[in-house]
Design a protein around this motif. Structure first.
Motif, PDB file in Angstrom:
ATOM      1  N   THR A 108       0.848  -1.187   0.000  1.00 22.16           N
ATOM      2  CA  THR A 108       0.000   0.000   0.000  1.00 22.16           C
ATOM      3  C   THR A 108       0.880   1.233   0.000  1.00 22.16           C
ATOM      4  OG1 THR A 108      -1.618  -1.203   1.349  1.00 22.16           O
ATOM      5  CG2 THR A 108      -1.910   1.171   1.151  1.00 22.16           C
ATOM      6  N   LEU A 109       0.578   2.161  -0.884  1.00 23.98           N
ATOM      7  CA  LEU A 109       1.324   3.418  -0.967  1.00 23.98           C
ATOM      8  C   LEU A 109       0.422   4.558  -0.489  1.00 23.98           C
ATOM      9  CD1 LEU A 109       4.063   4.651  -1.956  1.00 23.98           C
ATOM     10  CD2 LEU A 109       2.863   5.193  -4.089  1.00 23.98           C
ATOM     11  N   TYR A 110       0.907   5.298   0.518  1.00 23.96           N
ATOM     12  CA  TYR A 110       0.165   6.422   1.080  1.00 23.96           C
ATOM     13  C   TYR A 110       0.859   7.739   0.715  1.00 23.96           C
ATOM     14  CZ  TYR A 110      -1.817   2.879   4.281  1.00 23.96           C
ATOM     15  OH  TYR A 110      -2.424   1.774   4.828  1.00 23.96           O
ATOM     16  N   ARG A 111       0.056   8.793   0.642  1.00 22.78           N
ATOM     17  CA  ARG A 111       0.607  10.151   0.509  1.00 22.78           C
ATOM     18  C   ARG A 111      -0.101  11.046   1.508  1.00 22.78           C
ATOM     19  NH1 ARG A 111       3.237  13.061  -4.265  1.00 22.78           N
ATOM     20  NH2 ARG A 111       3.608  15.118  -3.381  1.00 22.78           N
ATOM     21  N   VAL A 112       0.686  11.626   2.411  1.00 25.39           N
ATOM     22  CA  VAL A 112       0.160  12.538   3.426  1.00 25.39           C
ATOM     23  C   VAL A 112       0.911  13.845   3.269  1.00 25.39           C
ATOM     24  CG1 VAL A 112      -0.265  12.918   5.879  1.00 25.39           C
ATOM     25  CG2 VAL A 112      -0.234  10.587   4.960  1.00 25.39           C
ATOM     26  N   GLY A 113       0.314  14.809   2.584  1.00 26.64           N
ATOM     27  CA  GLY A 113       1.031  16.058   2.314  1.00 26.64           C
ATOM     28  C   GLY A 113       2.276  15.762   1.497  1.00 26.64           C
ATOM     29  N   GLY A 114       3.436  16.128   2.039  1.00 27.73           N
ATOM     30  CA  GLY A 114       4.695  15.867   1.351  1.00 27.73           C
ATOM     31  C   GLY A 114       5.298  14.521   1.681  1.00 27.73           C
ATOM     32  N   VAL A 115       4.607  13.737   2.489  1.00 26.75           N
ATOM     33  CA  VAL A 115       5.114  12.432   2.901  1.00 26.75           C
ATOM     34  C   VAL A 115       4.574  11.342   1.968  1.00 26.75           C
ATOM     35  CG1 VAL A 115       5.122  10.696   4.728  1.00 26.75           C
ATOM     36  CG2 VAL A 115       5.333  13.118   5.315  1.00 26.75           C
ATOM     37  N   ILE A 116       5.469  10.531   1.434  1.00 35.44           N
ATOM     38  CA  ILE A 116       5.082   9.343   0.676  1.00 35.44           C
ATOM     39  C   ILE A 116       5.593   8.142   1.459  1.00 35.44           C
ATOM     40  CG2 ILE A 116       5.272   8.078  -1.483  1.00 35.44           C
ATOM     41  CD1 ILE A 116       5.702  10.720  -2.909  1.00 35.44           C
ATOM     42  N   PHE A 117       4.683   7.245   1.756  1.00 38.94           N
ATOM     43  CA  PHE A 117       4.944   6.207   2.753  1.00 38.94           C
ATOM     44  C   PHE A 117       4.390   4.888   2.232  1.00 38.94           C
ATOM     45  CE2 PHE A 117       3.184   4.090   6.641  1.00 38.94           C
ATOM     46  CZ  PHE A 117       4.377   3.881   7.323  1.00 38.94           C
ATOM     47  N   SER A 118       5.181   3.815   2.275  1.00 35.98           N
ATOM     48  CA  SER A 118       4.703   2.524   1.767  1.00 35.98           C
ATOM     49  C   SER A 118       4.698   1.475   2.870  1.00 35.98           C
ATOM     50  CB  SER A 118       5.564   2.043   0.589  1.00 35.98           C
ATOM     51  OG  SER A 118       6.874   1.722   1.018  1.00 35.98           O
ATOM     52  N   LYS A 119       3.798   0.517   2.707  1.00 36.06           N
ATOM     53  CA  LYS A 119       3.649  -0.588   3.660  1.00 36.06           C
ATOM     54  C   LYS A 119       3.554  -1.878   2.862  1.00 36.06           C
ATOM     55  CE  LYS A 119      -0.398  -1.029   5.608  1.00 36.06           C
ATOM     56  NZ  LYS A 119      -1.551  -0.809   6.517  1.00 36.06           N
ATOM     57  N   GLU A 120       4.417  -2.850   3.186  1.00 32.31           N
ATOM     58  CA  GLU A 120       4.402  -4.157   2.530  1.00 32.31           C
ATOM     59  C   GLU A 120       4.277  -5.235   3.598  1.00 32.31           C
ATOM     60  OE1 GLU A 120       7.511  -4.280  -0.824  1.00 32.31           O
ATOM     61  OE2 GLU A 120       8.140  -2.625   0.470  1.00 32.31           O
ATOM     62  N   MET A 131       4.929 -10.165   9.074  1.00 29.07           N
ATOM     63  CA  MET A 131       5.994  -9.168   9.033  1.00 29.07           C
ATOM     64  C   MET A 131       5.567  -8.032   8.107  1.00 29.07           C
ATOM     65  SD  MET A 131       9.509 -11.443   9.003  1.00 29.07           S
ATOM     66  CE  MET A 131       8.942 -12.660   7.809  1.00 29.07           C
ATOM     67  N   ILE A 132       5.869  -6.799   8.533  1.00 32.81           N
ATOM     68  CA  ILE A 132       5.480  -5.620   7.766  1.00 32.81           C
ATOM     69  C   ILE A 132       6.707  -4.738   7.571  1.00 32.81           C
ATOM     70  CG2 ILE A 132       3.892  -3.674   7.583  1.00 32.81           C
ATOM     71  CD1 ILE A 132       2.100  -5.024   9.643  1.00 32.81           C
ATOM     72  N   ILE A 240      11.699   0.245   7.976  1.00 24.31           N
ATOM     73  CA  ILE A 240      11.592  -0.342   9.315  1.00 24.31           C
ATOM     74  C   ILE A 240      10.743  -1.597   9.193  1.00 24.31           C
ATOM     75  CG2 ILE A 240      10.661  -0.019  11.643  1.00 24.31           C
ATOM     76  CD1 ILE A 240      11.238   2.972  11.334  1.00 24.31           C
ATOM     77  N   TYR A 241      11.178  -2.672   9.857  1.00 21.14           N
ATOM     78  CA  TYR A 241      10.470  -3.946   9.785  1.00 21.14           C
ATOM     79  C   TYR A 241       9.806  -4.245  11.124  1.00 21.14           C
ATOM     80  CZ  TYR A 241      13.224  -4.520   5.543  1.00 21.14           C
ATOM     81  OH  TYR A 241      13.794  -4.334   4.304  1.00 21.14           O
ATOM     82  N   PHE A 242       8.567  -4.709  11.045  1.00 19.99           N
ATOM     83  CA  PHE A 242       7.803  -5.076  12.241  1.00 19.99           C
ATOM     84  C   PHE A 242       7.448  -6.557  12.159  1.00 19.99           C
ATOM     85  CE2 PHE A 242       3.495  -5.886  13.934  1.00 19.99           C
ATOM     86  CZ  PHE A 242       3.735  -5.672  15.283  1.00 19.99           C
ATOM     87  N   SER A 243       7.469  -7.225  13.300  1.00 24.01           N
ATOM     88  CA  SER A 243       7.100  -8.639  13.373  1.00 24.01           C
ATOM     89  C   SER A 243       6.126  -8.859  14.506  1.00 24.01           C
ATOM     90  CB  SER A 243       8.356  -9.493  13.593  1.00 24.01           C
ATOM     91  OG  SER A 243       8.010 -10.795  14.032  1.00 24.01           O
ATOM     92  N   ALA A 244       5.094  -9.660  14.246  1.00 23.37           N
ATOM     93  CA  ALA A 244       4.171 -10.099  15.296  1.00 23.37           C
ATOM     94  C   ALA A 244       4.002 -11.602  15.150  1.00 23.37           C
ATOM     95  CB  ALA A 244       2.825  -9.398  15.188  1.00 23.37           C
ATOM     96  N   GLY A 245       4.349 -12.344  16.207  1.00 24.68           N
ATOM     97  CA  GLY A 245       4.255 -13.792  16.140  1.00 24.68           C
ATOM     98  C   GLY A 245       4.172 -14.412  17.511  1.00 24.68           C
TER      99      GLY A 245
END
Length: 644
Positions: A108-120, A131-132, A240-245
């Motif tokens: 998912t690709l987000y745009r918040v003002g001048g911020v472009i932010f992706s989540k995989e 994992m994200i 940055i990588y996140f893990s939940a398990g």
């Protein structure tokens, strides 16, 4: 061009994006499932949903969702989304989405003002772990990310509500925390690839609603517990990588583990690749020594009939005969235990139904077509012989071999076929007596055995084959050139149902070529839809095309006109048998509608069933093994025709 890519116009329109779901699974029965915009619409949805054997057979939602907030100059932009009463959504993070793709991993690709932010997101193949990967693609000011974990710790069949029994304790672990809401559950380990500050701020979010449960007549409101939030700074270009398990992970390896999982995936860049990925998602290995196929997601377990019908498509059609052998290595001992009246397999359900052995042998027959009859005989010849002896020996409690060579099954008071819906304890479709696909499969089974034995079979088997060749049409074929679905003595049901198609589709058939053509024409005229064969003709009494409403209403409609894609697979196989190369273009056109499903409903897979009338809306489980497998078999069959 991306095969599964969706732009802003779809993502910000909740009428479109909330009806589309993603599913990622592992080999342990755990999964991640939600909508494209990460707004859960089912009680089965969640970031981490997994079995907890100590608490029974159901899956359990541990981590329901994980809300992200982008912070710049003290201003907060929450990217999460939840539905509350009155069709209120809060926050409304979907409005920041610019695109979503679901090829290798959901991105998912987000745009918040001048911020472009992706989540995989990636779901570990062999661990209960989501994992994200968060990447700050562009930013012009210092940026902080805040994350709120919404915890459920409940069965997928239940809902949770605010209570005083929650264990609010947590333990700090490397770059995160671990916590467990209730006794009996595993601890949930939430960790980042870099140091993250956790702020303990327990809070219940009350009245979250699941619209799919509301549609289906179930309770649909619940409260979710948020123990606090994580904060971590992020720089432009940083990931940055996140893990939940359920197990702690070495945080220094999170990037490696994420990339390893990505590299194991077949990109969903074509119809075939989508189906291949979907087929592999049904693999289930609860122990090192056992292998199964789940019947579907998100609520099905292992069902014997589904397993054998789906097995060839989910293994042989994607060039994985070893997987076929592993699953058969688990299933055949379970079938032998049933035949010998010993303790049955605790994982495989409904193994007692009379057609299970027939479908198991059909699956072996498909293996023989790919790997050769001699190898099939070496691996499964003894089992095939035992199965025939079991049936001829009149040992099945619900099925008998009659003097005319046909099988007679008792289904008056219980559902014994794939049309298994019940209402108030009784089958909705009372299929009893001589059942058409049972006997088509029985004839095919005996002929395959004869092929395997190079025609050296006993007189009894040879006479049974000859008897069926005479009696099959005498019992099932009527003056209108279609086959009765079931016949009990002199009583027949004139309803037009799709099960007759197997008498045309199977490798061996007691029908003549002209009879096959006539049956196929009738099926085409009465039952064919773009999404599968109807379970009942619109001209037959009791036709119900829409499987909607509360449970009882859906049970009554389940096999009374709904369309099933796995039957389309059998139909197209029959069509190609009758018409050969001249039927290829028709079969390819029919698959166009199935390919459309790759970007609708659950991306990259096929739902359980569809309404029998336009617009043929998807219903039931979001991913169904028999459907995926049957369409895969047709794709594979068409490839062989086109290669000739």
């Amino acid at each position: 061009m991306s095969y599964l890519k969706f732009d802003k116009t779809i993502m910000i329109n909740l009428e479109e994006s909330l009806t589309r779901e993603i599913l990622r699974t592992n080999r342990l029965g755990a999964y991640h499932c939600t909508t494209f915009v990460d707004c859960n619409t089912r009680k089965y949805h969640g970031l981490l949903v997994m079995p907890v054997p100590a608490l029974g057979e159901d899956n359990h939602v541990l981590l329901s969702s994980f809300d992200e907030t982008v912070i710049q100059h003290g201003a907060e932009f929450n990217l999460g989304i939840h539905k509350y009463s009155g069709d209120n959504f809060s926050p409304k993070g979907h409005k920041y989405i610019r695109e979503f793709s679901s090829e290798t991993v959901p991105r998912t690709l987000y745009r918040v003002g001048g911020v472009i932010f992706s989540k995989e997101k990636v779901f570990s193949m062999y661990e209960n772990r989501i994992m994200i990967k968060y990447t700050l693609e562009d930013a012009h000011s210092p940026t902080t990310l805040r994350f709120r974990p919404f915890l459920a710790f409940r069965s997928v069949k239940e809902l949770t509500h605010q209570n005083g029994y929650v264990n609010q304790n947590y333990t700090e672990i490397p770059n995160g925390i671990k916590t467990c809401m209730y006794p009996g559950y595993p601890e949930l380990h939430m960790q980042f690839s870099k140091k993250a500050k956790f702020v303990f701020e327990p809070y219940w979010y009350n009245g979250i609603e699941y619209s799919k449960e509301q549609e289906r007549g179930y309770p649909y409101q619940e409260d979710l517990y948020v123990p606090g939030y994580f904060e971590v700074p992020i720089k432009k270009g940083e990931s940055i990588y996140f893990s939940a398990g359920d197990l702690q992970v070495a945080t220094t390896k999170l990037k490696f583990l994420f990339e390893l999982e990505v590299n194991l995936r077949t990109p969903r860049t074509s119809f075939y690749n989508c189906l291949k990925n979907s087929a592999q998602q049904f693999y289930y290995r609860p122990t090192e020594n056992d292998a199964y196929l789940l019947a579907g997601y998100p609520w099905f377990g292992v069902r014997a009939r589904d397993l054998f019908i789906a097995l060839p498509g989910c293994t042989l059609s994607i060039d994985d005969p070893v997987r076929f052998e592993k699953i058969m290595h688990t299933a055949i001992p379970a079938l032998r235990n049933f035949m010998q009246k010993e303790e049955t397999d605790k994982v495989i359900k409904e193994i007692e139904h009379p057609d299970i052995l027939l479908w198991a042998v059909w699956a072996i027959q498909q293996y023989a077509r790919v790997q050769g009859v001699e190898k099939a005989k070496e691996l499964y010849g003894d089992f095939l012989e035992e199965s025939i002896e079991y049936i001829i020996g009149q040992k099945h409690p619900d099925m008998k071999l009659m003097e005319n060579g046909l099988l007679y099954a008792n289904g008056r008071d219980k559902a014994i076929t794939w049309m298994n819906s019940t209402f108030r304890g009784k089958p909705v479709v009372k299929r009893t007596g001589y059942i058409v696909e049972f006997n088509a499969l029985w004839y095919n089974m005996l002929c395959f055995y004869k092929e395997m034995q190079n025609s050296a079979v006993s007189d009894k088997i040879e006479k049974t084959i000859q008897s069926i060749e005479l009696s099959f049409t005498e019992v099932f074929l009527n003056g209108y050139n279609y086959l009765f679905d079931s016949v009990t003595g002199t009583a027949v049901d004139w309803s037009v149902r799709p099960n007759m198609v197997f008498a045309v589709a199977l490798p061996y058939s007691p029908l003549t070529r002209l009879q096959k053509r006539a049956v196929l024409d009738y099926v085409t005229k009465e039952l064919l839809t773009p999404k599968g064969l109807r379970s009942l003709s619109p001209k037959s009494e009791g036709y119900i095309p829409y499987c909607t409403g509360p449970q009882d209403q859906r049970d009554l409609a389940y096999h009374q006109g709904t369309a099933w894609p796995w039957l389309l697979g059998a139909y197209l196989e029959a069509y190609l048998k009758v018409f050969g190369m001249s039927g290829v273009s028709f079969a390819e056109r029919m698959l166009i509608s199935m390919e459309e499903e790759m970007s609708l409903h659950c991306a990259g897979t096929i739902s359980e069933l569809f309404d029998g009338n336009p617009p043929f809306t998807s219903r039931g489980a979001i991913s169904f093994a028999m459907n995926v497998a049957s369409i895969l078999r047709v794709v594979d069959l068409l490839k062989k025709y086109n290669d000739e």
